[in-house]
Motif scaffolding. Structure first.
Motif, PDB file in Angstrom:
ATOM      1  N   PRO A  76       0.864  -1.439  -0.014  1.00 21.65           N
ATOM      2  CA  PRO A  76       0.206  -0.124   0.019  1.00 21.65           C
ATOM      3  C   PRO A  76       0.794   1.373   0.069  1.00 21.65           C
ATOM      4  O   PRO A  76       2.070   1.111   0.527  1.00 21.65           O
ATOM      5  N   ARG A  77       0.292   2.436  -0.464  1.00 20.84           N
ATOM      6  CA  ARG A  77       0.751   3.718  -0.597  1.00 20.84           C
ATOM      7  C   ARG A  77       2.262   3.785  -1.288  1.00 20.84           C
ATOM      8  O   ARG A  77       3.221   4.777  -0.744  1.00 20.84           O
ATOM      9  N   VAL A  78       2.393   2.968  -2.149  1.00 15.96           N
ATOM     10  CA  VAL A  78       3.751   3.325  -2.811  1.00 15.96           C
ATOM     11  C   VAL A  78       3.500   4.315  -4.118  1.00 15.96           C
ATOM     12  O   VAL A  78       4.528   5.112  -4.229  1.00 15.96           O
ATOM     13  N   LEU A  79       2.353   4.387  -4.674  1.00 13.70           N
ATOM     14  CA  LEU A  79       1.980   5.307  -5.548  1.00 13.70           C
ATOM     15  C   LEU A  79       1.343   6.476  -4.849  1.00 13.70           C
ATOM     16  O   LEU A  79       0.193   6.410  -4.212  1.00 13.70           O
ATOM     17  N   GLU A  80       1.956   7.782  -5.024  1.00  9.70           N
ATOM     18  CA  GLU A  80       1.259   8.951  -4.515  1.00  9.70           C
ATOM     19  C   GLU A  80       1.192  10.084  -5.662  1.00  9.70           C
ATOM     20  O   GLU A  80       1.914  10.262  -6.098  1.00  9.70           O
ATOM     21  N   PHE A  81       0.021  10.692  -5.677  1.00  7.76           N
ATOM     22  CA  PHE A  81      -0.430  11.766  -6.570  1.00  7.76           C
ATOM     23  C   PHE A  81      -0.163  12.996  -6.128  1.00  7.76           C
ATOM     24  O   PHE A  81      -0.214  13.501  -4.803  1.00  7.76           O
ATOM     25  N   HIS A  82       0.390  14.137  -6.884  1.00  6.09           N
ATOM     26  CA  HIS A  82       0.563  15.470  -6.505  1.00  6.09           C
ATOM     27  C   HIS A  82      -0.236  16.105  -7.354  1.00  6.09           C
ATOM     28  O   HIS A  82      -0.123  16.272  -8.366  1.00  6.09           O
ATOM     29  N   PRO A  83      -0.903  17.118  -6.807  1.00  5.82           N
ATOM     30  CA  PRO A  83      -1.293  17.448  -5.407  1.00  5.82           C
ATOM     31  C   PRO A  83      -2.132  16.135  -5.004  1.00  5.82           C
ATOM     32  O   PRO A  83      -2.971  15.639  -5.593  1.00  5.82           O
ATOM     33  N   ALA A 100      -7.189  15.337 -23.606  1.00  2.00           N
ATOM     34  CA  ALA A 100      -6.005  14.810 -22.627  1.00  2.00           C
ATOM     35  C   ALA A 100      -6.234  15.486 -21.392  1.00  2.00           C
ATOM     36  O   ALA A 100      -6.913  16.279 -21.101  1.00  2.00           O
ATOM     37  N   VAL A 101      -5.387  14.629 -20.503  1.00  2.85           N
ATOM     38  CA  VAL A 101      -5.177  15.288 -18.954  1.00  2.85           C
ATOM     39  C   VAL A 101      -3.808  14.806 -18.775  1.00  2.85           C
ATOM     40  O   VAL A 101      -3.216  14.112 -19.294  1.00  2.85           O
ATOM     41  N   SER A 102      -3.144  15.575 -17.691  1.00  2.00           N
ATOM     42  CA  SER A 102      -1.986  15.564 -17.447  1.00  2.00           C
ATOM     43  C   SER A 102      -2.252  15.386 -15.853  1.00  2.00           C
ATOM     44  O   SER A 102      -2.738  16.073 -15.277  1.00  2.00           O
ATOM     45  N   PHE A 103      -1.043  14.384 -15.218  1.00  2.00           N
ATOM     46  CA  PHE A 103      -1.080  14.425 -13.755  1.00  2.00           C
ATOM     47  C   PHE A 103       0.089  14.226 -13.197  1.00  2.00           C
ATOM     48  O   PHE A 103       1.238  13.529 -14.028  1.00  2.00           O
ATOM     49  N   ARG A 104       0.546  14.441 -12.036  1.00  4.62           N
ATOM     50  CA  ARG A 104       1.862  14.073 -11.529  1.00  4.62           C
ATOM     51  C   ARG A 104       1.909  13.094 -10.370  1.00  4.62           C
ATOM     52  O   ARG A 104       0.751  13.221  -9.585  1.00  4.62           O
ATOM     53  N   CYS A 105       2.612  12.174 -10.199  1.00  2.61           N
ATOM     54  CA  CYS A 105       2.640  11.181  -9.222  1.00  2.61           C
ATOM     55  C   CYS A 105       4.214  10.942  -8.653  1.00  2.61           C
ATOM     56  O   CYS A 105       5.171  11.306  -9.653  1.00  2.61           O
ATOM     57  N   ARG A 106       4.244  10.414  -7.682  1.00  2.00           N
ATOM     58  CA  ARG A 106       5.750   9.891  -7.348  1.00  2.00           C
ATOM     59  C   ARG A 106       5.289   8.250  -6.985  1.00  2.00           C
ATOM     60  O   ARG A 106       4.651   7.710  -6.351  1.00  2.00           O
ATOM     61  N   ILE A 107       6.411   7.500  -7.351  1.00  2.00           N
ATOM     62  CA  ILE A 107       6.451   6.215  -6.788  1.00  2.00           C
ATOM     63  C   ILE A 107       7.380   6.174  -5.600  1.00  2.00           C
ATOM     64  O   ILE A 107       8.635   6.580  -5.969  1.00  2.00           O
ATOM     65  N   LYS A 108       6.993   6.053  -4.565  1.00  2.00           N
ATOM     66  CA  LYS A 108       7.810   6.296  -3.217  1.00  2.00           C
ATOM     67  C   LYS A 108       8.774   5.100  -2.747  1.00  2.00           C
ATOM     68  O   LYS A 108       9.970   5.478  -2.177  1.00  2.00           O
ATOM     69  N   ASP A 109       8.912   4.026  -3.457  1.00  2.00           N
ATOM     70  CA  ASP A 109      10.035   2.950  -3.175  1.00  2.00           C
ATOM     71  C   ASP A 109      10.760   2.689  -4.468  1.00  2.00           C
ATOM     72  O   ASP A 109      10.437   3.017  -5.364  1.00  2.00           O
ATOM     73  N   VAL A 110      12.002   2.202  -4.166  1.00  2.00           N
ATOM     74  CA  VAL A 110      12.863   2.140  -5.216  1.00  2.00           C
ATOM     75  C   VAL A 110      12.744   0.624  -5.781  1.00  2.00           C
ATOM     76  O   VAL A 110      12.152  -0.193  -5.285  1.00  2.00           O
ATOM     77  N   SER A 111      13.066   0.574  -7.061  1.00  4.29           N
ATOM     78  CA  SER A 111      12.903  -0.817  -7.725  1.00  4.29           C
ATOM     79  C   SER A 111      13.828  -1.815  -6.826  1.00  4.29           C
ATOM     80  O   SER A 111      13.406  -2.972  -6.760  1.00  4.29           O
ATOM     81  N   SER A 112      15.015  -1.625  -6.195  1.00  4.41           N
ATOM     82  CA  SER A 112      15.754  -2.618  -5.603  1.00  4.41           C
ATOM     83  C   SER A 112      14.804  -3.030  -4.266  1.00  4.41           C
ATOM     84  O   SER A 112      15.260  -4.225  -3.945  1.00  4.41           O
TER      85      SER A 112
END
Length: 163
Positions: A76-83, A100-112
């Motif tokens: 849970p909570r690995v993908l985070e949308f901004h804002p 179209a639409v654009s959105f911003r997100c962060r992937i909070k964990d690293v692949s390793s």
């Protein structure tokens, strides 16, 4: 019985091959999604325009985090949308394909931390204000999109100075 493709599909732009999530906490992946005709033929475009009219004025979308092999990331909570809580809907009021639409997100964990697996996003249609509940399944009208895979690293490696 032949399976037919939905007349419309979501199309997402490519993600970078490598993305660094800990350079600045404000850094995000920018995802751009368009609504296009599934078939490029004249008949396919006519079907797509008719389907577009059935959707109404907005198409809500959502994003699901997957691994490169398209299995869902269960953590849970690995993908985070901004804002946080931003609206992810495509405005269809102009009645044209290519909306179209654009959105911003962060992937909070690293692949390793995920056995060095790369991530991708599946952009799925959720709801259209023009479709009455139970009248038509949104998946019969709009096909989901899957982005290219991205390797998430903490930060760029520092170059060592040779003595």
């Amino acid at each position: 019985m032949a399976v037919t493709s939905p007349p419309l599909r979501l199309k997402a732009d490519e993600l970078p091959e490598v993305w660094f999530n800990q350079v600045r906490k404000s850094d995000t992946l920018n995802v751009h999604v368009r609504l296009v005709a599934t078939l490029g033929t004249e008949a396919g475009t006519a079907d797509a325009r008719q389907a577009l009219r059935s959707l109404g004025s907005t198409l809500e979308i959502d994003a699901v985090l997957l691994y490169e092999d398209e299995t869902v990331v269960e953590k849970p909570r690995v993908l985070e949308f901004h804002p946080a809580g931003q609206s992810m809907s495509i405005d269809l009021r102009n009645g044209e394909l290519g909306a179209a639409v654009s959105f911003r997100c962060r992937i909070k964990d690293v692949s390793s931390s995920h056995q060095h697996r790369r991530f991708r996003l599946r952009i799925v249609p959720v709801r259209a204000d023009g479709l009455r509940r139970g009248a038509t399944d949104i998946d019969a009208v709009v096909q989901f999109a899957t982005t290219s895979a991205v390797e998430v690293k903490a930060r760029p490696t520092k170059k060592r100075k040779l003595a």
